[in-house]
Enzyme design. Structure first.
Site, PDB file in Angstrom:
ATOM      1  N   SER A  47       1.044  -0.962  -0.079  1.00 52.15           N
ATOM      2  CA  SER A  47      -0.048   0.094   0.012  1.00 52.15           C
ATOM      3  C   SER A  47       0.881   1.196   0.095  1.00 52.15           C
ATOM      4  O   SER A  47       2.060   1.397   0.436  1.00 52.15           O
ATOM      5  CB  SER A  47      -0.955   0.050   1.034  1.00 52.15           C
ATOM      6  OG  SER A  47      -1.564  -1.008   1.373  1.00 52.15           O
TER       7      SER A  47
HETATM    8  N1  SAH Z   1      -0.721  -5.105   4.082  1.00 47.99           N
HETATM    9  C1  SAH Z   1      -0.172  -5.265   2.917  1.00 47.99           C
HETATM   10  C2  SAH Z   1      -0.943  -4.962   1.676  1.00 47.99           C
HETATM   11  C3  SAH Z   1      -1.319  -6.311   1.190  1.00 47.99           C
HETATM   12  S1  SAH Z   1      -2.195  -6.292  -0.642  1.00 47.99           S
HETATM   13  C4  SAH Z   1       1.301  -4.632   2.973  1.00 47.99           C
HETATM   14  O1  SAH Z   1       1.331  -3.900   3.879  1.00 47.99           O
HETATM   15  O2  SAH Z   1       2.039  -4.934   1.946  1.00 47.99           O
HETATM   16  C5  SAH Z   1      -3.585  -7.410  -0.111  1.00 47.99           C
HETATM   17  C6  SAH Z   1      -3.099  -8.584   0.296  1.00 47.99           C
HETATM   18  O3  SAH Z   1      -4.254  -9.471   0.590  1.00 47.99           O
HETATM   19  C7  SAH Z   1      -2.550  -9.483  -0.818  1.00 47.99           C
HETATM   20  O4  SAH Z   1      -1.172  -9.965  -0.438  1.00 47.99           O
HETATM   21  C8  SAH Z   1      -3.711 -10.613  -0.928  1.00 47.99           C
HETATM   22  O5  SAH Z   1      -3.144 -11.921  -1.282  1.00 47.99           O
HETATM   23  C9  SAH Z   1      -4.209 -10.648   0.458  1.00 47.99           C
HETATM   24  N2  SAH Z   1      -5.503 -11.295   0.483  1.00 47.99           N
HETATM   25  C10 SAH Z   1      -6.618 -11.276  -0.378  1.00 47.99           C
HETATM   26  N3  SAH Z   1      -7.510 -11.778   0.014  1.00 47.99           N
HETATM   27  C11 SAH Z   1      -7.304 -12.412   1.035  1.00 47.99           C
HETATM   28  C12 SAH Z   1      -8.065 -13.414   1.889  1.00 47.99           C
HETATM   29  N4  SAH Z   1      -9.278 -14.024   1.794  1.00 47.99           N
HETATM   30  N5  SAH Z   1      -7.385 -13.887   3.025  1.00 47.99           N
HETATM   31  C13 SAH Z   1      -5.972 -13.480   3.105  1.00 47.99           C
HETATM   32  N6  SAH Z   1      -5.397 -12.470   2.344  1.00 47.99           N
HETATM   33  C14 SAH Z   1      -5.914 -12.162   1.242  1.00 47.99           C
END
Ligand code: SAH
Length: 215
Positions: A62
């Site tokens: 993000s």
């Molecule tokens: N917080 C992260 C941003 C991640 S982007 C950071 O600081 O880098 C969103 C993430 O959510 C992705 O890695 C994706 O794989 C995960 N995601 C999406 N759906 C999900 C689910 N149902 N359970 C767990 N993770 C999920």
């Protein structure tokens, strides 16, 4: 010799302050978290810019402003037990870990979870607990949580997660509302009734329900 935070981090923190982040504890947590450790090699030169960047598995780290604003909206203290859905690079979890007692974070891609685990070890963040799986159902065995942060966009109000919020707790989540995603803040009152508030529009990758990816 390493004499303190990289000047690029200090510039990033100044940019976040000008953009409206005012919580000094949150800004200090960002200052202590080297974002270059969380971005892929080809993007090192942009690690301290206030923009999202691609990470493995087609996902995104993000924008620092959004990380700061979501963290600020959680009003954390060092007694908080926090649930994060979407570990991704681990950057948001690392920032949370500096402000909260313990962070439980769920990621559906094994590759991302493993990479994040290495980064937490390198930063000696020992209060982060990881799970690989579908975070859309939360982490029932560890519920309730004082705070919940969802870093992937839900199609609708994430009620299954809000059910794991302690009375008096706060959650933040991007939620699809028509053509836009809005960052929502939810506050549970003493009786567990939830009040919602829209913060601002955002763009997150989708929250994908169902089995974890063995990748
Ligand atoms: N917080 C992260 C941003 C991640 S982007 C950071 O600081 O880098 C969103 C993430 O959510 C992705 O890695 C994706 O794989 C995960 N995601 C999406 N759906 C999900 C689910 N149902 N359970 C767990 N993770 C999920």
């Amino acid at each position: 010799m390493n004499t303190g935070p990289d000047t690029r981090i200090i510039q990033l923190v100044m940019a976040l302050r000008s953009a409206g982040l005012s919580d000094n504890a949150v800004l200090a947590a960002i200052e202590r978290t080297p974002r270059d450790l969380f971005v892929p090699e080809g993007f090192q030169d942009q690690a301290f810019e206030n923009r999202p960047l691609p990470i493995d598995c087609g996902q995104t780290i993000s924008q620092p402003f959004v990380v700061g604003a979501m963290t600020q909206a959680l009003e954390l203290d060092d007694r908080c037990k926090v649930l994060e859905i979407g570990t991704g690079s681990g950057y948001q979890a690392a920032v949370l870990a500096r402000l909260a007692r313990r962070v439980f974070t769920v990621e559906r891609y094994r590759t991302l979870a493993k990479e994040a685990e290495g980064r937490f070890a390198k930063l000696r963040l020992s209060n982060i607990v990881q799970r690989i799986g579908d975070g859309s159902v939360g982490w029932p065995e560890q519920a309730p949580f004082d705070r919940i942060i969802v870093t992937a966009a839900a199609a609708e109000r994430p009620d299954a997660l809000l059910a794991q919020l302690r009375p008096g707790g706060i959650a933040v989540a991007p939620v699809q509302r028509g053509p836009v995603q809005t960052l929502m803040r939810y506050v549970a009152d003493d009786k567990g009734q939830i009040c919602d508030e829209a913060l601002f529009d955002v763009r997150f990758v989708p929250l994908v329900a169902g089995a974890a990816k063995a990748l």
